[in-house]
Design a protein around this motif. Structure first.
Motif, PDB file in Angstrom:
ATOM      1  N   THR A 110       0.810  -1.217   0.000  1.00 21.71           N
ATOM      2  CA  THR A 110       0.000   0.000   0.000  1.00 21.71           C
ATOM      3  C   THR A 110       0.842   1.265   0.000  1.00 21.71           C
ATOM      4  OG1 THR A 110      -0.161   0.028   2.413  1.00 21.71           O
ATOM      5  CG2 THR A 110      -1.870  -1.190   1.198  1.00 21.71           C
ATOM      6  N   THR A 111       2.149   1.100  -0.072  1.00 22.15           N
ATOM      7  CA  THR A 111       3.050   2.255  -0.017  1.00 22.15           C
ATOM      8  C   THR A 111       3.592   2.591  -1.398  1.00 22.15           C
ATOM      9  OG1 THR A 111       3.694   1.686   2.245  1.00 22.15           O
ATOM     10  CG2 THR A 111       5.183   3.131   1.018  1.00 22.15           C
ATOM     11  N   GLY A 112       3.706   3.880  -1.666  1.00 25.29           N
ATOM     12  CA  GLY A 112       4.293   4.317  -2.922  1.00 25.29           C
ATOM     13  C   GLY A 112       3.291   4.296  -4.059  1.00 25.29           C
ATOM     14  N   ARG A 113       3.813   4.466  -5.242  1.00 30.16           N
ATOM     15  CA  ARG A 113       2.984   4.455  -6.450  1.00 30.16           C
ATOM     16  C   ARG A 113       3.473   3.334  -7.348  1.00 30.16           C
ATOM     17  NH1 ARG A 113       2.015  10.778  -8.238  1.00 30.16           N
ATOM     18  NH2 ARG A 113       0.977  11.432  -6.320  1.00 30.16           N
ATOM     19  N   TYR A 114       2.932   2.152  -7.077  1.00 24.75           N
ATOM     20  CA  TYR A 114       3.363   0.973  -7.819  1.00 24.75           C
ATOM     21  C   TYR A 114       2.169   0.205  -8.352  1.00 24.75           C
ATOM     22  CZ  TYR A 114       7.822   1.870  -5.527  1.00 24.75           C
ATOM     23  OH  TYR A 114       8.977   2.448  -5.083  1.00 24.75           O
ATOM     24  N   TYR A 115       2.473  -0.626  -9.315  1.00 21.76           N
ATOM     25  CA  TYR A 115       1.495  -1.534  -9.875  1.00 21.76           C
ATOM     26  C   TYR A 115       1.901  -2.947  -9.470  1.00 21.76           C
ATOM     27  CZ  TYR A 115       0.564   2.554 -12.715  1.00 21.76           C
ATOM     28  OH  TYR A 115       0.277   3.822 -13.124  1.00 21.76           O
ATOM     29  N   TRP A 116       1.023  -3.619  -8.767  1.00 22.24           N
ATOM     30  CA  TRP A 116       1.272  -4.997  -8.353  1.00 22.24           C
ATOM     31  C   TRP A 116       0.596  -5.880  -9.404  1.00 22.24           C
ATOM     32  CZ3 TRP A 116       4.805  -5.450  -4.636  1.00 22.24           C
ATOM     33  CH2 TRP A 116       5.041  -4.330  -3.831  1.00 22.24           C
ATOM     34  N   PRO A 123       3.401 -21.366 -23.556  1.00 18.74           N
ATOM     35  CA  PRO A 123       4.416 -21.962 -24.438  1.00 18.74           C
ATOM     36  C   PRO A 123       4.360 -21.388 -25.851  1.00 18.74           C
ATOM     37  CG  PRO A 123       3.355 -23.646 -23.114  1.00 18.74           C
ATOM     38  CD  PRO A 123       2.609 -22.376 -22.859  1.00 18.74           C
ATOM     39  N   GLY A 124       5.504 -20.951 -26.343  1.00 21.77           N
ATOM     40  CA  GLY A 124       5.591 -20.446 -27.708  1.00 21.77           C
ATOM     41  C   GLY A 124       5.101 -19.029 -27.901  1.00 21.77           C
ATOM     42  N   LYS A 125       4.762 -18.369 -26.804  1.00 26.10           N
ATOM     43  CA  LYS A 125       4.254 -16.997 -26.903  1.00 26.10           C
ATOM     44  C   LYS A 125       5.086 -16.056 -26.044  1.00 26.10           C
ATOM     45  CE  LYS A 125      -0.562 -18.390 -27.683  1.00 26.10           C
ATOM     46  NZ  LYS A 125      -1.978 -18.240 -27.222  1.00 26.10           N
ATOM     47  N   GLY A 126       4.923 -14.782 -26.284  1.00 25.44           N
ATOM     48  CA  GLY A 126       5.589 -13.780 -25.478  1.00 25.44           C
ATOM     49  C   GLY A 126       4.848 -13.526 -24.186  1.00 25.44           C
ATOM     50  N   PRO A 127       5.426 -12.749 -23.298  1.00 25.80           N
ATOM     51  CA  PRO A 127       4.740 -12.443 -22.039  1.00 25.80           C
ATOM     52  C   PRO A 127       3.455 -11.660 -22.270  1.00 25.80           C
ATOM     53  CG  PRO A 127       6.696 -11.086 -22.298  1.00 25.80           C
ATOM     54  CD  PRO A 127       6.733 -12.101 -23.379  1.00 25.80           C
ATOM     55  N   GLU A 128       2.491 -11.944 -21.428  1.00 30.32           N
ATOM     56  CA  GLU A 128       1.177 -11.289 -21.497  1.00 30.32           C
ATOM     57  C   GLU A 128       0.862 -10.690 -20.131  1.00 30.32           C
ATOM     58  OE1 GLU A 128      -2.099 -13.974 -22.082  1.00 30.32           O
ATOM     59  OE2 GLU A 128      -3.442 -12.366 -22.763  1.00 30.32           O
ATOM     60  N   TRP A 129       0.610  -9.415 -20.126  1.00 29.67           N
ATOM     61  CA  TRP A 129       0.236  -8.754 -18.868  1.00 29.67           C
ATOM     62  C   TRP A 129      -1.250  -8.979 -18.608  1.00 29.67           C
ATOM     63  CZ3 TRP A 129       4.845  -7.858 -20.705  1.00 29.67           C
ATOM     64  CH2 TRP A 129       5.850  -7.407 -19.854  1.00 29.67           C
ATOM     65  N   ILE A 130      -1.567  -9.539 -17.463  1.00 26.37           N
ATOM     66  CA  ILE A 130      -2.938  -9.900 -17.127  1.00 26.37           C
ATOM     67  C   ILE A 130      -3.668  -8.742 -16.476  1.00 26.37           C
ATOM     68  CG2 ILE A 130      -4.364 -11.452 -15.741  1.00 26.37           C
ATOM     69  CD1 ILE A 130      -1.982 -13.463 -15.876  1.00 26.37           C
ATOM     70  N   GLY A 131      -2.987  -8.012 -15.594  1.00 24.85           N
ATOM     71  CA  GLY A 131      -3.604  -6.894 -14.910  1.00 24.85           C
ATOM     72  C   GLY A 131      -2.835  -6.539 -13.669  1.00 24.85           C
ATOM     73  N   TYR A 132      -3.395  -5.608 -12.911  1.00 20.54           N
ATOM     74  CA  TYR A 132      -2.724  -5.180 -11.685  1.00 20.54           C
ATOM     75  C   TYR A 132      -3.717  -4.672 -10.669  1.00 20.54           C
ATOM     76  CZ  TYR A 132      -3.385  -0.328 -13.326  1.00 20.54           C
ATOM     77  OH  TYR A 132      -3.927   0.865 -13.746  1.00 20.54           O
ATOM     78  N   ILE A 133      -3.207  -4.571  -9.442  1.00 22.22           N
ATOM     79  CA  ILE A 133      -3.851  -3.772  -8.411  1.00 22.22           C
ATOM     80  C   ILE A 133      -2.804  -2.755  -7.984  1.00 22.22           C
ATOM     81  CG2 ILE A 133      -3.271  -5.390  -6.538  1.00 22.22           C
ATOM     82  CD1 ILE A 133      -6.038  -4.543  -5.292  1.00 22.22           C
ATOM     83  N   SER A 134      -3.185  -1.513  -7.929  1.00 24.47           N
ATOM     84  CA  SER A 134      -2.224  -0.464  -7.628  1.00 24.47           C
ATOM     85  C   SER A 134      -2.045  -0.310  -6.126  1.00 24.47           C
ATOM     86  CB  SER A 134      -2.686   0.871  -8.220  1.00 24.47           C
ATOM     87  OG  SER A 134      -3.790   1.367  -7.487  1.00 24.47           O
ATOM     88  N   SER A 135      -1.067   0.458  -5.751  1.00 21.19           N
ATOM     89  CA  SER A 135      -0.825   0.714  -4.324  1.00 21.19           C
ATOM     90  C   SER A 135      -1.992   1.441  -3.668  1.00 21.19           C
ATOM     91  CB  SER A 135       0.463   1.526  -4.142  1.00 21.19           C
ATOM     92  OG  SER A 135       1.586   0.803  -4.600  1.00 21.19           O
ATOM     93  N   SER A 136      -2.826   2.066  -4.477  1.00 27.23           N
ATOM     94  CA  SER A 136      -4.007   2.746  -3.940  1.00 27.23           C
ATOM     95  C   SER A 136      -5.237   1.849  -3.953  1.00 27.23           C
ATOM     96  CB  SER A 136      -4.301   4.019  -4.746  1.00 27.23           C
ATOM     97  OG  SER A 136      -4.587   3.696  -6.091  1.00 27.23           O
ATOM     98  N   GLY A 137      -5.066   0.644  -4.480  1.00 26.98           N
ATOM     99  CA  GLY A 137      -6.159  -0.324  -4.438  1.00 26.98           C
ATOM    100  C   GLY A 137      -7.020  -0.415  -5.679  1.00 26.98           C
ATOM    101  N   SER A 138      -6.698   0.337  -6.699  1.00 21.98           N
ATOM    102  CA  SER A 138      -7.487   0.254  -7.930  1.00 21.98           C
ATOM    103  C   SER A 138      -6.956  -0.873  -8.809  1.00 21.98           C
ATOM    104  CB  SER A 138      -7.452   1.575  -8.680  1.00 21.98           C
ATOM    105  OG  SER A 138      -6.130   1.921  -9.018  1.00 21.98           O
ATOM    106  N   ALA A 139      -7.876  -1.536  -9.481  1.00 22.41           N
ATOM    107  CA  ALA A 139      -7.517  -2.694 -10.308  1.00 22.41           C
ATOM    108  C   ALA A 139      -7.738  -2.400 -11.780  1.00 22.41           C
ATOM    109  CB  ALA A 139      -8.322  -3.917  -9.898  1.00 22.41           C
TER     110      ALA A 139
END
Length: 122
Positions: free
Chosen positions: A30-36, A43-59
């Motif tokens: 909950t500290t700072g301004r980060y994306y968790w 297999p055979g694919k590049g990385p995929e970002w699924i999502g985040y919850i921020s340090s402020s609690g927004s998803a």
């Protein structure tokens, strides 16, 4: 030093819900301004970002996975959790949790867990 550790079942049956937890040490989620964040690589694919919850609690969820994804946290345990419903074999892959300064843009300031393999199979 921030450390992240993923945990959860390595094998999930099709149509079930995948649930992974990321335990964070060395800093409060909950500290700072980060994306968790949750990231995966199939297999055979590049990385995929699924999502985040921020340090402020927004998803935020990737549009392609939004209908099946939920990211929440337990601040008392300094953990955040990914739930992915109605999984199929295409959801098989290596899943990471990470602390990002800029979502979706890896940098040297970021911290990643070691990753956990998830297989979707009956």
């Amino acid at each position: 030093q921030v450390q992240l550790q993923e945990s959860g079942p390595g094998l999930v049956k099709p149509s079930q819900t995948l649930s992974l937890t990321c335990t964070v040490s060395g800093g409060s989620i909950t500290t700072g301004r980060y994306y968790w964040s949750w990231i995966r690589q199939s297999p055979g694919k590049g990385p995929e970002w699924i999502g985040y919850i921020s340090s402020s609690g927004s998803a935020y969820y990737s549009p392609s996975l939004k209908s099946r994804t939920s990211i929440s946290w337990d601040t008392s345990k300094n953990q955040f959790t990914l739930q992915l419903t109605s999984v199929t074999p295409e959801d098989t892959g290596l899943y990471w949790c990470a602390r990002e300064s800029d979502y979706g843009n890896p940098s040297e300031d970021d911290y990643w867990g070691q990753g956990t393999q998830v297989t979707i199979s009956s």
